[in-house]
Write an enzyme that holds these catalytic residues in place. Structure first.
Site: not given
Ligand code: GDP
Ligand code: IMO
Ligand code: MG
Length: 421
Positions: A12, A15, A39-40, A221
């Site tokens: 998270d 990415k 979840g991107h 991840q």
């Molecule tokens: P990913 O899994 O690495 O793609 O990240 P996620 O989407 O799960 O979580 C990142 C969260 O931070 C999302 O809600 C994005 O919209 C938000 N986000 C990304 N970059 C920024 C930033 O620079 N500032 C803020 N405030 N939010 C951001």
């Molecule tokens: P993105 O791509 C954050 C975590 C789960 C759990 C562990 C194992 O959005 O960064 P799994 O379902 O893979 O067996 O879970 O890994 N986990 C993540 N945490 N971002 C993710 O993906 C994750 N995918 C799995 O919360 O601790």
């Molecule tokens: Mg994510």
């Protein structure tokens, strides 16, 4: 050549937004591991989209998006996601490709994930319950079914055989779940999947490389969730690091050029497991609220803490990171102070390496304190405009990690990103 964007923490890191930002510079965007546990998040014309299976380049016209063999694929999630991107005008039938070697997540994999987590009780991993670990177990255990198998007339027999195996395992767990609804949805989704462009991913991508096309590999991840190098057993079930690009797409190592590592200006983790810099206090709660730190896949509150340079240095080493991208810098805007963890104290001894086994140790982070910049940076466009105190913070990270921070993300919006000087 091939560049990689991947997360350096526990996932998270942002990415999705970063891949979406860089996608215009590439011809192919490819996922190489993970599954719908990812979840991107990205914003398309101001609308929030969360992608679980489809690469984050899908919203750019004429870009090829490949789901590689290293991914585990939930056809139901994919179908829903295709429908939702289509509602925004994406012609996925033209731009989405899936490798024949990609393993399928079956309804019984999801049930097994749940059963395994339930029996672990307090030791549970905190899995997303998407069937990731059982699907990868069937891959390495040489039982799994792959996307290419769908085109085989014996698919249903193979499916029934594997389901029977899973049902026996579920009985051992004393776990009963009616999967008939899931199964119905699953088979409908398989028919949908069969209509998509299913290719020999390894030839497909190497042909593109040969033609001089530019490839961007998108990690899911984070490095600290890598099955080999993460905080085992509290990890996911794939190689999330740059090495995973080779096995997850069929790309030779010398083809990889830039490795762009994404880190937040602080740190989060969702699910169980060690997190030395976690803040179980008001500051942690404040960061959670300011950063809206709730899981994109499961909605769970993310655990929040200070940036951890021991873990980041380790991730830079394992991945061969060539450039850093710092996200969510704006979340720190109102804080009085920021802490940076430089080393760990383990049993009274200071060390700067990631211990082999973190979950059984009492790890005390050793911090350096920085003044907060107390400035709203969300509207800023250039590095020169950033507050001096923030530049100090960035420059310290640059020096300590030995890798330059090249971009700073200052908000979730696709235009909120600043190139460092
Ligand atoms: P990913 O899994 O690495 O793609 O990240 P996620 O989407 O799960 O979580 C990142 C969260 O931070 C999302 O809600 C994005 O919209 C938000 N986000 C990304 N970059 C920024 C930033 O620079 N500032 C803020 N405030 N939010 C951001
Ligand atoms: P993105 O791509 C954050 C975590 C789960 C759990 C562990 C194992 O959005 O960064 P799994 O379902 O893979 O067996 O879970 O890994 N986990 C993540 N945490 N971002 C993710 O993906 C994750 N995918 C799995 O919360 O601790
Ligand atoms: Mg994510």
């Amino acid at each position: 050549m091939v560049d990689v964007i991947l997360g350096l923490q526990w996932g998270d890191e942002g990415k999705g937004k970063i891949v979406d930002f860089f996608a215009p510079q590439y011809d192919v965007i490819a996922r190489f591991q993970g599954g719908p546990n990812a979840g991107h998040t990205l914003y398309v014309a101001g609308k929030k989209m969360v992608l679980h299976q489809i690469p984050s380049g899908i919203f750019h016209e004429n870009k090829i998006n490949l789901i590689g063999n290293g991914v585990v694929l939930d056809a139901v999630t994919l179908k829903k996601e295709c429908e939702s991107v289509a509602s925004l005008g994406v012609d996925y039938k033209k731009t989405l490709f899936i490798s024949k070697r990609t393993h399928l997540i079956l309804p019984t994999h999801r049930a097994l994930d749940k059963a395994s987590e339930t029996t672990k009780g307090n030791e549970k991993i905190g899995s997303t319950l998407k069937g990731i670990s059982p699907a990868y177990m069937d891959k390495t255990g040489r039982n799994g079914l792959r996307v290419g198998d769908l085109l085989d007339k014996n698919f249903i027999t193979q499916y029934i055989r594997l389901r029977l195996k899973h049902q026996k395992l579920l009985e051992n767990f004393s776990f009963a779940e009616d999967i008939s609804d899931w199964e119905e949805e699953f088979f409908a989704a398989l028919e949908f999947l069969k209509e998509l462009q299913i290719v020999n991913g390894e030839y497909f991508i190497n042909d593109k490389i040969q033609q001089g096309k530019k490839i961007l590999a998108e990690g899911a991840q984070g490095s600290m969730l890598d099955v080999d190098f993460g905080t085992f057993p509290f990890v996911t079930s794939s190689n999330t690091i740059s090495a995973g690009v080779c096995t997850g797409l069929g790309i030779a190592p010398q083809k990889i050029k830039e490795v762009l590592g994404v880190t937040k200006a602080y740190c989060t983790r969702v699910g169980s497991g060690p997190f030395p810099t976690e803040l179980n206090d008001e500051t942690g709660e404040r960061i959670r609220q300011l950063g809206n730190e709730f899981g994109s896949t499961t909605g769970r509150p993310r655990r929040c803490g200070w940036i951890d340079l021991v873990a980041l240095q380790f991730a830079c080493m394992i991945n061969g990171v060539t450039q850093l991208i710092m996200t969510k810098a704006d979340v720190m805007d109102s804080l009085e102070i920021l802490q940076v963890c430089n080393s760990y104290k383990v049993n009274g001894e200071e060390q700067s390496q990631i211990p082999f086994q973190m979950s059984r140790l009492n790890i005390e982070p050793v911090y350096k304190t920085f003044d907060g910049w107390k400035t709203d940076i969300t509207g800023l466009k250039t590095f020169a405009d950033l507050p001096e105190k923030m530049k100090n913070y960035i420059s310290y990270l640059d020096k300590t990690l030995g890798v330059p921070i090249k971009y700073i993300s200052n908000g979730p919006g696709s235009d909120q990103i600043i190139m460092a000087l």
